[in-house]
Structures are given as C-alpha cells and as structure tokens.
Design a protein around this motif. Structure first.
Motif, PDB file in Angstrom:
ATOM      1  N   LYS A 102       0.827  -1.220   0.000  1.00 14.50           N
ATOM      2  CA  LYS A 102       0.000   0.000   0.000  1.00 14.50           C
ATOM      3  C   LYS A 102       0.857   1.265   0.000  1.00 14.50           C
ATOM      4  O   LYS A 102       0.498   2.265  -0.624  1.00 14.50           O
ATOM      5  N   TRP A 118      -5.219  -1.066  -4.840  1.00 20.50           N
ATOM      6  CA  TRP A 118      -6.198  -0.637  -3.830  1.00 20.50           C
ATOM      7  C   TRP A 118      -6.961   0.598  -4.318  1.00 20.50           C
ATOM      8  O   TRP A 118      -6.554   1.244  -5.289  1.00 20.50           O
ATOM      9  N   TRP A 148      -8.211   4.448  -3.414  1.00 19.60           N
ATOM     10  CA  TRP A 148      -7.703   5.527  -2.581  1.00 19.60           C
ATOM     11  C   TRP A 148      -8.591   6.749  -2.681  1.00 19.60           C
ATOM     12  O   TRP A 148      -9.172   7.012  -3.733  1.00 19.60           O
ATOM     13  N   GLU A 158      -6.464   4.989   2.091  1.00 17.62           N
ATOM     14  CA  GLU A 158      -6.878   3.742   1.448  1.00 17.62           C
ATOM     15  C   GLU A 158      -8.304   3.422   1.873  1.00 17.62           C
ATOM     16  O   GLU A 158      -8.630   3.454   3.054  1.00 17.62           O
ATOM     17  N   ASP A 201      -9.583  -2.761  -0.985  1.00 14.00           N
ATOM     18  CA  ASP A 201      -8.742  -3.466  -1.957  1.00 14.00           C
ATOM     19  C   ASP A 201      -9.483  -3.616  -3.281  1.00 14.00           C
ATOM     20  O   ASP A 201     -10.580  -3.091  -3.453  1.00 14.00           O
ATOM     21  N   TYR A 202      -8.887  -4.361  -4.211  1.00 16.92           N
ATOM     22  CA  TYR A 202      -9.443  -4.399  -5.578  1.00 16.92           C
ATOM     23  C   TYR A 202     -10.792  -5.094  -5.688  1.00 16.92           C
ATOM     24  O   TYR A 202     -11.438  -5.030  -6.720  1.00 16.92           O
ATOM     25  N   ASN A 232      -6.995  -7.035   1.621  1.00 15.45           N
ATOM     26  CA  ASN A 232      -6.991  -6.607   3.033  1.00 15.45           C
ATOM     27  C   ASN A 232      -7.362  -7.772   3.953  1.00 15.45           C
ATOM     28  O   ASN A 232      -6.890  -7.850   5.078  1.00 15.45           O
TER      29      ASN A 232
END
Length: 289
Positions: A6, A125, A127, A138, A141-142, A216
């Motif tokens: 990250k 990730w 943001w 953050e 995640d994807y 995550n």
DNA sequence: GGCAGCAATAGCGCTCACTC
DNA sequence: GAGTGAGCGCTATTGCTGCC
C-alpha cells in the motif's frame, strides 16, 4: 527493499500530485470525493480517466528497476529500462520494459541480454484524496472497486502474451533469453492453466506477482501447479527465482513435425558424444527443418 | 526547428455471455 | 440475481515521419 504494498501506491499518488493535478489522478464522484477507482456500489455519473496511465506505467517500471537493482549483487549485470534489442525486433516503437543485461546500454545485442521483463502493474487498492488535508487514504482493496488490476484482466494478459510471442518468434537469438511478466495482483483463474502451459512450452518463463498481500482480508493464490504463476512473498524469494533463471542455460525450441522426422533427428543427435552435444545437435536439426 | 498527422501503447470502463 | 471472465472500444500519451 520491500515488495509492492500500500505504501508504494500512496507514494505514487504523493509524488504524482507534484506533477499532475488531482483531477488527472482521481475521479471526482457526485459527493465531491476524489477517488482512485469507482467503488462497486457507486451508481452516479462516471468518466474514464486516461491521464494516469503513463504516470503509473512509468512509476511501476522505475520501481521494478530499483527493486531488481537492489537484488543483483553481480557487478557485471545491469538493469536497463526501455531497452531496445534490434535483433529481436524490440525497437523504440515498443521497447522492453526492463531487461537485465551484461552491458549498461539502452541499445543491446541479443547476446548481452540475460532476461526480459514485461511489467504489467497497476493501482491495486482504492484511494481517496482529501484535498483540504492533502491526505491520501486507502478505502478498500481491488474487490471493492470497479477497476481491475492488469493481472486480472484478460486483455492485459493477452497483450503481454502477444508481446512475448512476438519476441520469441523474432529470431533464433531470442531462444536463450527467458521472458518474465511482472504484475502486482493474482492472475485470473482462466489464465492459470495457460500460464502453466506457456511455461511448459517455453514461451514465457513465468507470470510473477510482486504483491505479497493484495487483499486486506483473506488469502490469494501462491502458485499454479507448474509455477507458471508465482506470488513472491519477499524480495529474498524473488532473488532466489532470479538466480535460478541466471543459472539455468535455457533454450527455447518449438516445431510441428511428424513423428518420423523427429525420430530421425533423435537418432542423429544420439550419435554425438555427450548429453550437451546431443541436445545442441537436436536443436540445430530442428532449427534447420 | 516547428508543426501536424499518424500509429502504437497503455490502462480501464463498458457490455455481453456464462456459471452458480 | 450476483459474480466472473472475455473482449471491445475509448482516450491520453508518446514517438516517428514528412512537410514547410
């Protein structure tokens, strides 16, 4: 040096904000938030950001260059980005993202190249940029946003495969150079078998993810049965695989021959004195066919 | 040298098909 | 219906080429 995480992505946005405006790096949603990707739950008006493409491309390429530099202890080896290898058809129109070579030059002979890397890395990730506090936070995640990291996209992988095959078929001089595709996400399920097949067939020596923890919560695939895909969990693990590549004297070969011709080649090669000579003879016979 | 036009590259949103 | 994968198409960027 750490692998992709990250912090690298946060640093990308921090550094890029010095060069580009926020609206060139983030989407602006209907609530006035600056976001790296559209969240999966977002139903407002959307646009497609293009201005980030070259920035992330350059950033990841340089990051890989520095990572590899930190791992290579041999003074005779150099990490070159945007390399051109005219003999393999790799020109300034489509240079190799990263190569490890025996000379520190942008234009290289095939014999000077130890390994070619195709970099397919993107922001993993999601943001949020807070304009007032200048903070980058953050927010998932994807799995939580609508964008997909390059390694999970079929067209990106097909593009990488296409480029690798283009190199493989360019010249017999390419037959001794391993090609690795580097990413920062797991490979999609559909391409895992293909990654193994491409490795077995000698076309691409591996799809390596340099992101040990792309999620995550939960785990991701470590490897495929034949190691066509590998997730590196530490820079030391990456170094081990790199050294393995350097120490193997690999030779790519392919063909479409009837069994009788193949049998004749094997018989002729078998007349040589030792295994190495037999292998060389067999490859030369294939080359001439 | 400066400019325009063109082609290639890159990342990613979108839609459709398929599976569960 | 939700999730996933495949692939099309969009657009910013970059580099090359030819013309003035």
């Amino acid at each position: 040096m750490n692998l992709w995480n990250k912090n690298q992505e946060k640093l990308f946005f921090t550094e890029s904000l010095k060069l580009a405006k926020a609206n060139h790096l983030f989407y602006l949603d209907e609530d006035g938030r600056h976001l790296a990707y559209w969240p999966k739950s977002y139903r407002g008006v959307k646009s497609t950001l293009q201005s980030r493409n070259s920035l992330i491309g350059n950033y990841t390429e340089n990051w890989v260059k520095n990572l590899l530099k930190s791992l290579i202890s041999d003074e005779n080896l150099h990490v070159v980005n945007q390399a051109r290898i005219p003999a393999l058809g790799i020109t300034s129109r489509s240079p190799a993202d990263i190569v490890i070579s025996t000379v520190d030059k942008k234009i290289l002979k095939a014999s000077e190249v130890k390994v070619i890397f195709e970099v397919k890395m993107s922001i993993v990730w999601n943001w949020q940029y807070d304009v007032e506090s200048n903070e980058i936070l953050e927010i998932g995640d994807y799995r939580t946003h609508q964008g997909k990291p390059s390694f999970t996209r079929s067209d990106s992988i097909l593009k990488a495969i296409g480029k690798c095959i283009d190199i493989r078929v360019s010249n017999f001089k390419a037959s001794k150079i391993p090609i690795i595709v580097l990413g920062n996400a797991p490979l999609s399920n559909g391409f895992c078998k293909k990654a193994d097949y491409l490795k077995s067939a000698g076309i691409i020596q591996g799809f390596w993810s340099l992101n040990p923890f792309p999620l995550n919560h939960g785990n991701t695939r470590k490897t495929t049965p034949k190691s066509g895909f590998l997730r590196m969990d530490s820079s030391m693990e990456l170094k081990i695989h790199l050294n393995r590549l350097f120490n193997q004297n690999l030779n790519f070969f392919s063909g479409m021959q009837d069994l009788e011709s193949l049998g004749q080649y094997i018989e002729m090669a078998d007349m040589e004195d030792n295994c190495k000579q037999k292998g060389l003879k067999f490859l030369n016979l294939l080359k001439r066919s």
